[in-house]
Write a protein that holds these residues in place. Structure first.
Motif, PDB file in Angstrom:
ATOM      1  N   SER A  90      60.959  50.846 110.574  1.00  0.00           N
ATOM      2  CA  SER A  90      61.606  51.321 109.357  1.00  0.00           C
ATOM      3  C   SER A  90      61.208  50.540 108.127  1.00  0.00           C
ATOM      4  N   LEU A  91      59.951  50.146 108.037  1.00  0.00           N
ATOM      5  CA  LEU A  91      59.482  49.532 106.796  1.00  0.00           C
ATOM      6  C   LEU A  91      59.365  50.630 105.751  1.00  0.00           C
ATOM      7  N   PHE A  92      59.643  50.283 104.498  1.00  0.00           N
ATOM      8  CA  PHE A  92      59.537  51.278 103.433  1.00  0.00           C
ATOM      9  C   PHE A  92      58.054  51.553 103.183  1.00  0.00           C
ATOM     10  N   PRO A  93      57.605  52.775 103.409  1.00  0.00           N
ATOM     11  CA  PRO A  93      56.155  53.038 103.379  1.00  0.00           C
ATOM     12  C   PRO A  93      55.562  52.929 101.976  1.00  0.00           C
ATOM     13  N   HIS A  94      56.416  53.083 100.956  1.00  0.00           N
ATOM     14  CA  HIS A  94      55.880  53.079  99.594  1.00  0.00           C
ATOM     15  C   HIS A  94      55.859  51.683  98.988  1.00  0.00           C
ATOM     16  N   MET A  95      56.277  50.675  99.753  1.00  0.00           N
ATOM     17  CA  MET A  95      56.308  49.314  99.223  1.00  0.00           C
ATOM     18  C   MET A  95      55.330  48.431  99.999  1.00  0.00           C
ATOM     19  N   THR A  96      54.859  47.386  99.317  1.00  0.00           N
ATOM     20  CA  THR A  96      53.995  46.421  99.989  1.00  0.00           C
ATOM     21  C   THR A  96      54.837  45.557 100.931  1.00  0.00           C
ATOM     22  N   VAL A  97      54.139  44.759 101.729  1.00  0.00           N
ATOM     23  CA  VAL A  97      54.833  43.826 102.611  1.00  0.00           C
ATOM     24  C   VAL A  97      55.761  42.924 101.789  1.00  0.00           C
ATOM     25  N   TYR A  98      55.246  42.417 100.673  1.00  0.00           N
ATOM     26  CA  TYR A  98      56.055  41.532  99.825  1.00  0.00           C
ATOM     27  C   TYR A  98      57.327  42.247  99.365  1.00  0.00           C
ATOM     28  N   ASP A  99      57.154  43.470  98.837  1.00  0.00           N
ATOM     29  CA  ASP A  99      58.311  44.200  98.316  1.00  0.00           C
ATOM     30  C   ASP A  99      59.304  44.557  99.415  1.00  0.00           C
ATOM     31  N   ASN A 100      58.788  44.813 100.601  1.00  0.00           N
ATOM     32  CA  ASN A 100      59.683  45.088 101.716  1.00  0.00           C
ATOM     33  C   ASN A 100      60.567  43.884 102.012  1.00  0.00           C
ATOM     34  N   VAL A 101      59.934  42.713 102.119  1.00  0.00           N
ATOM     35  CA  VAL A 101      60.708  41.513 102.448  1.00  0.00           C
ATOM     36  C   VAL A 101      61.636  41.152 101.292  1.00  0.00           C
ATOM     37  N   ALA A 102      61.155  41.397 100.061  1.00  0.00           N
ATOM     38  CA  ALA A 102      61.961  41.022  98.892  1.00  0.00           C
ATOM     39  C   ALA A 102      63.074  42.022  98.610  1.00  0.00           C
ATOM     40  N   TYR A 103      63.146  43.091  99.414  1.00  0.00           N
ATOM     41  CA  TYR A 103      64.088  44.177  99.092  1.00  0.00           C
ATOM     42  C   TYR A 103      65.537  43.697  99.009  1.00  0.00           C
ATOM     43  N   GLY A 104      66.001  43.027 100.069  1.00  0.00           N
ATOM     44  CA  GLY A 104      67.395  42.570 100.102  1.00  0.00           C
ATOM     45  C   GLY A 104      67.708  41.644  98.934  1.00  0.00           C
ATOM     46  N   PRO A 105      66.912  40.556  98.738  1.00  0.00           N
ATOM     47  CA  PRO A 105      67.155  39.655  97.625  1.00  0.00           C
ATOM     48  C   PRO A 105      67.100  40.355  96.268  1.00  0.00           C
ATOM     49  N   THR A 106      66.196  41.326  96.110  1.00  0.00           N
ATOM     50  CA  THR A 106      66.108  42.038  94.834  1.00  0.00           C
ATOM     51  C   THR A 106      67.392  42.808  94.568  1.00  0.00           C
ATOM     52  N   ILE A 107      67.888  43.469  95.618  1.00  0.00           N
ATOM     53  CA  ILE A 107      69.146  44.202  95.475  1.00  0.00           C
ATOM     54  C   ILE A 107      70.259  43.231  95.093  1.00  0.00           C
ATOM     55  N   LYS A 109      69.944  40.623  93.474  1.00  0.00           N
ATOM     56  CA  LYS A 109      69.623  40.023  92.175  1.00  0.00           C
ATOM     57  C   LYS A 109      69.472  38.509  92.243  1.00  0.00           C
ATOM     58  N   TRP A 110      68.746  38.030  93.254  1.00  0.00           N
ATOM     59  CA  TRP A 110      68.412  36.616  93.259  1.00  0.00           C
ATOM     60  C   TRP A 110      67.447  36.354  92.106  1.00  0.00           C
ATOM     61  N   PRO A 111      67.365  35.112  91.618  1.00  0.00           N
ATOM     62  CA  PRO A 111      66.349  34.800  90.609  1.00  0.00           C
ATOM     63  C   PRO A 111      64.951  35.050  91.174  1.00  0.00           C
ATOM     64  N   LYS A 112      64.043  35.488  90.295  1.00  0.00           N
ATOM     65  CA  LYS A 112      62.684  35.853  90.724  1.00  0.00           C
ATOM     66  C   LYS A 112      61.970  34.736  91.502  1.00  0.00           C
ATOM     67  N   ALA A 113      62.080  33.512  90.940  1.00  0.00           N
ATOM     68  CA  ALA A 113      61.375  32.376  91.545  1.00  0.00           C
ATOM     69  C   ALA A 113      61.884  32.131  92.966  1.00  0.00           C
ATOM     70  N   GLN A 114      63.185  32.255  93.122  1.00  0.00           N
ATOM     71  CA  GLN A 114      63.779  32.032  94.447  1.00  0.00           C
ATOM     72  C   GLN A 114      63.321  33.104  95.427  1.00  0.00           C
ATOM     73  N   ILE A 115      63.260  34.352  94.946  1.00  0.00           N
ATOM     74  CA  ILE A 115      62.802  35.435  95.810  1.00  0.00           C
ATOM     75  C   ILE A 115      61.402  35.128  96.305  1.00  0.00           C
ATOM     76  N   LYS A 116      60.540  34.732  95.360  1.00  0.00           N
ATOM     77  CA  LYS A 116      59.141  34.471  95.711  1.00  0.00           C
ATOM     78  C   LYS A 116      59.046  33.369  96.767  1.00  0.00           C
ATOM     79  N   GLU A 117      59.800  32.322  96.510  1.00  0.00           N
ATOM     80  CA  GLU A 117      59.775  31.175  97.429  1.00  0.00           C
ATOM     81  C   GLU A 117      60.243  31.603  98.829  1.00  0.00           C
ATOM     82  N   GLN A 118      61.339  32.352  98.844  1.00  0.00           N
ATOM     83  CA  GLN A 118      61.913  32.742 100.141  1.00  0.00           C
ATOM     84  C   GLN A 118      61.003  33.726 100.895  1.00  0.00           C
ATOM     85  N   VAL A 119      60.432  34.671 100.142  1.00  0.00           N
ATOM     86  CA  VAL A 119      59.546  35.641 100.800  1.00  0.00           C
ATOM     87  C   VAL A 119      58.370  34.903 101.430  1.00  0.00           C
TER      88      VAL A 119
END
Lengths: 363, 286, 288
Positions: A90-107, A109-119
């Motif tokens: 169930s990976l989102f087909p229209h998103m990259t691997v990065y965007d898939n993993v970053a999906y939850g944190p983006t929703i 609203k984690w800070p961008k830098a933290q999302i990047k680090e965690q991904v």
């Protein structure tokens, strides 16, 4: 009911109906914090439904579901502190691997830098660093599953629900992923609730296994305990291989039982069985043995039917007089045995399990 | 023996290709003739009188006011019908696939009606309703008419795009903390985007080329381009109409080429990025 | 024993399935029921409808003049459909047997003419078949005819217009059902000793039947109901059901009669759909 202090998910008197189908029946289940619990059973036994009720994709028809001591029946999936790894990724087909993993944190609203680090950290954890820009279509099955795991884990769930996550992988990759998943779980200390119909997989990975059939948990225990002491015929059959022989108790001296079967007299050990009771005895192939001379307490004989070489193990089948087939397995072939030979069959009494025939035993 | 078989296969391939070419000719001859007559040096198109490009010039000096007005009218209707059809159709496609409710079977049946029933029947039955209720005919009624046959196509297209996976994708999104609205915009819509685009394209082409609804549900004052053509046909089509419709096809074809070109570029870029990533991975591992 | 009911949040279902449901009921169900109702009413003195029940309109349909038109329309629609199937099936088969890449290009090639205004394409046939048009010139030059043939405003030209107009819509559904046909199945049939002809009759044809029937529905019904093609190529001199229906709401103003003719078309449509449902699932119908 006693609620264990370290229980992280608990189901109490949970029932699930689909129309007229009763797929989960009065289920009571305490999942301990930090454990690897596997729901094991044939397809249609209600294991996936149970998982989906914990995740919130299905509503329990009646009953209580608690996660970390809080009732969640009324909560939407996105309000629950659990995450799921799906069978088809169930990976989102229209998103990259990065965007898939970053999906939850983006929703969230984690800070961008933290999302990047965690991904980055998560992709390293699942050995997928460098694949950030790929789309799921360009990944192999195993890689997809790693991304799916990273996507779930980045949310720091207290409980990770895995619905046959390795079901679509080939055998070799599956074995490898089993070990990796188990290591990951140890390392992170997160509770894993794992659904599978593969008993070998369950045996390899689990701290505890709940064997399910027809919406009921038949037995829940550590893998070895279930293997050595199945509490009913179904569990004995389903977990590993087993010789199940029916008979009538003819004498009971303490825990030592003598049982009359179609093929002759055999022995086993068990408490609370009465003389005259119909039971069956479960004996694992590695404990069943043959001998040219009679062994005390055993008069059962069988005729050697064939030998099957399975990698490192040789399986020998014997026909009992009643027509039933029993098997034993050894690492070394027995050079004295030939097809058609007659032998006495026996086993160590304490390595066999008597099972009551009257109805299925509830835990 | 083997040669015989090969020969037979070659001969079959030749005849079937020829057959296909003849069928394609049936489709392309009218288009080419239409284009040819946009260069006809005659007031009205009956027979070929010689080559001229004056009609394209006349077209852009806006001498034929009615023609431009009807084109703008057609475009406005097509855009409105497309937007409404796509919104209603996309929501409907998703909803009808996902939810069970009383009357769903009936709605599914109703969706087939505009597809199979002759358009004239649909048009006159709507006309009677509008006249009886007292709704004034015009752009609004034409848009409603067009939507009524575009929505079913949009729903069918979208439903075809929603695979079994889609449901689990939505579950995955909710599982990761997205509520229903977030899930809808971030996962549901993007994952069916190709379907949405083809539904929009289909709705637009159906609407812009429609004659029957546009004719029956129109007010007496304004008509769409196809209706204008139908009425002009009695007195003879003027070559500037050929010029305009020729330009319209060219715009469509050009748009399509640009779209597929962009797609090819994107695919190339993705392939390049992938190759780069591959290299990075191997250096990381090595 | 049945399951206890549990209430779910109905809002998402209403938001998504609501608009389409309302639209379909309002603009399809209601008008359809209303036109059936109107067909049983009387004609108003100054056009419109007088709400007194009568069967007059249906009796009028049985009248020789109208009945002849209905028969002729049916006849033309049948011929159109038959020709579209016969021409379209081999063509669809040809495309479907190509590789996916080539096939999608060939389908694209089929779609491009459809972006051209359909009336202008019909008009082009007119121009070709004018009395002093290229076709007649060619026939005269080749000595096939001695004097120009009158093609325009004939049933023949109308038929040509109908066929070229509907052929793509017959090809598309047949193409998608042939494309779904697995090559392995044809090979299995050949392997089991069937000749190509037998394979076609016993395997290909039955399996592509839904596509063929969809093509019939998508050709026959619109051909029966069209008035634009007959207007463009028949010059208003050739009358079909579609023209008559249209006229009842325009110049002649006999709504109940137009309604009755519409109901007749509805019944024919329903009959075809019913037949289709006997052989295949409605959901499998290829409509694009």
């Amino acid at each position: 009911m006693i609620v264990l202090a370290d229980s992280i998910v608990s189901l109490r008197h949970v029932d699930k109906w689909y129309g007229g189908n009763h797929v989960v029946k009065d289920m009571n289940l305490e999942i301990r914090s930090g454990e690897f619990l596997t729901l094991l059973g044939p397809s249609g036994c209600g294991k996936t439904t149970t998982l989906r009720m914990i995740a919130g994709f299905e509503d329990a028809t009646t009953g209580i579901i608690e996660v970390q001591g809080q009732r969640v029946e009324e909560k939407e999936p996105y309000q629950r502190d659990v995450n799921t790894v799906f069978q088809n990724y169930s990976l989102f087909p229209h998103m990259t691997v990065y965007d898939n993993v970053a999906y939850g944190p983006t929703i969230k609203k984690w800070p961008k830098a933290q999302i990047k680090e965690q991904v980055t950290k998560m992709l390293e954890l699942v050995q997928m660093a460098g694949y950030e820009k790929r789309k799921p279509d360009a990944l192999s099955g195993g890689q997809k599953q790693r991304v799916a795991i990273a996507r779930a884990l980045i949310n720091n769930p207290r409980v990770l629900l895995l619905d046959e996550p390795l079901g679509a992988l080939d055998l070799k990759l599956r074995k490898q992923m089993q070990i990796e998943l188990k290591r990951l779980q140890r390392k992170l200390g997160i509770t894993f609730v794992y659904v599978t119909h593969d008993q070998e997989e369950a045996m390899t990975m689990s701290d505890r296994i709940a064997v399910m059939k027809d919406g009921v948990i038949l037995q829940i225990d550590a893998p070895l305990e279930i293997y050595d002491h199945p509490n009913c015929r179904f569990v004995a059959d389903f977990i590993g291989e087993s010789n199940v022989i029916e008979g009538t108790v003819v004498s009971a001296e303490g825990s030592l039982l003598s049982v009359e079967t179609d093929g002759g007299l055999v022995r086993t050990r068990g408490e609370g069985f009465a003389v005259g009771e119909r039971i069956c005895i479960s004996v694992r192939p590695e404990y069943l043995a043959v001998s040219a001379a009679p062994v005390e307490g055993f008069t059962m004989r069988g005729r050697v039917k064939d030998f099957i070489y399975m990698g490192t193990v040789i399986k020998t089948s014997l026909d009992l007089p009643g027509g039933q087939e029993v098997k034993f397995s050894r690492f070394e072939p027995d050079p004295t045995l030939r097809e058609g030979d007659e032998r006495f069959i026996y086993w160590p009494e304490n390595k066999s399990v008597p099972i009551r025939l009257t109805g299925e035993v509830s835990p | 023996m083997k040669n015989k078989k090969l020969l037979r296969q070659r001969r079959n391939a030749f005849w079937s290709a020829l057959y296909a070419a003849v069928i394609y000719a049936l489709f392309y001859i009218p288009v080419l003739v239409m284009i040819q007559f946009s260069f006809n040096d005659a007031k009205r198109n009956y027979s070929w009188e010689g080559f001229t490009t004056q009609w394209y010039g006349k077209l852009f000096s806006f001498g034929n006011h009615d023609l431009w007005e009807s084109l703008v009218y057609s475009l406005a209707i097509a855009v409105a019908a497309t937007v409404i059809s796509v919104v209603v159709g996309v929501l409907g496609g998703i909803g009808l696939k996902k939810f069970e409710f009383r009357g769903k079977k009936f709605i599914n049946l109703m969706l087939y009606v505009p597809i199979v029933v002759p358009e004239i029947v649909l048009a006159v039955s709507m006309l009677i309703i509008f006249m009886t209720v007292g709704i004034r005919l015009g752009m609004g009624t034409i848009v409603i008419g067009h939507c009524t046959f575009c929505i079913p196509y949009a729903v069918v297209t979208i439903k075809g795009r929603i695979s079994g996976d889609n449901e689990t994708l939505q579950e995955a999104s909710m599982d990761l903390g997205a509520n229903r609205v977030q899930t809808f915009w971030r996962v549901t819509i993007p994952s069916i985007m190709p379907g949405i685009l083809s539904a929009a394209f289909l709705s637009f082409t159906l609407s812009i080329d429609d004659v029957i609804m546009s004719n029956m549900l129109a007010s007496a004052r304004q008509s769409t381009l196809p209706v204008l053509i139908l009425s002009v046909n009695r007195t003879g089509i003027t070559p500037d109409i050929n010029a305009l419709t020729t330009l319209m096809v060219l715009v469509m074809v050009a748009g399509m080429l640009v779209m597929s070109g962009l797609q090819r570029l994107r695919r190339k870029r993705e392939a390049r990025e992938m190759a780069e990533a591959e290299q990075r991975i191997s250096t990381l591992r090595g | 024993m049945t399951a206890p009911k549990k209430r779910r949040n109905p809002l998402p279902a209403i938001a998504q399935a609501g608009p389409v449901s309302v639209w379909m009921v309002l603009f399809v169900t209601v008008p359809m029921l209303f036109i059936i109702y109107i067909s049983f009413m009387s004609r108003g003195t100054f056009g419109g409808v007088e709400y007194t029940p009568t069967l007059t309109s249906y009796e009028t349909l049985a009248d020789v003049t109208y009945f002849a038109v209905i028969l002729k329309s049916l006849q033309v629609a049948v011929v159109t459909t038959a020709v579209c199937l016969l021409l379209g099936y081999p063509f669809a088969y040809y495309i479907a047997r190509k590789s996916a890449d080539v096939a999608s290009r060939l389908i694209m090639l089929l779609m491009i003419p459809l972006w051209t205004n359909s009336l202008m394409r019909l008009n082009a046939w007119m121009l070709l078949f004018q009395t002093n048009g290229p076709v007649n010139k060619a026939l005269l030059a080749l000595g096939i005819v001695q004097s120009p043939v009158k093609f325009i405003y004939t049933d023949g030209l109308v038929l040509l217009g109908l066929i070229t107009n509907f052929l793509p819509f017959a090809v598309l559904p047949m193409y998608s059902s042939i494309e779904k046909l697995q090559k392995a199945m044809l090979e299995a049939s050949a392997d089991l000793g069937a000749t190509p002809a037998t394979t076609f009759r016993k395997v290909t044809l039955p399996l592509t039947f839904p596509g063929i029937f969809s093509a019939i529905i998508l050709t026959f019904i619109p051909a029966l109901g069209t008035y634009t093609i007959t207007d463009m190529l028949g010059g208003g001199k050739v009358l079909y059901i579609g023209n008559i229906i249209k006229n009842q709401f325009g110049t002649i103003r006999n709504w109940p009669l137009g309604a009755a003719l519409s109901v007749l078309l509805l019944l024919i449509t329903a009959l075809l759909i019913f037949l289709y449902s006997r052989f295949a699932k409605i959901e499998d119908m290829e409509v694009l």
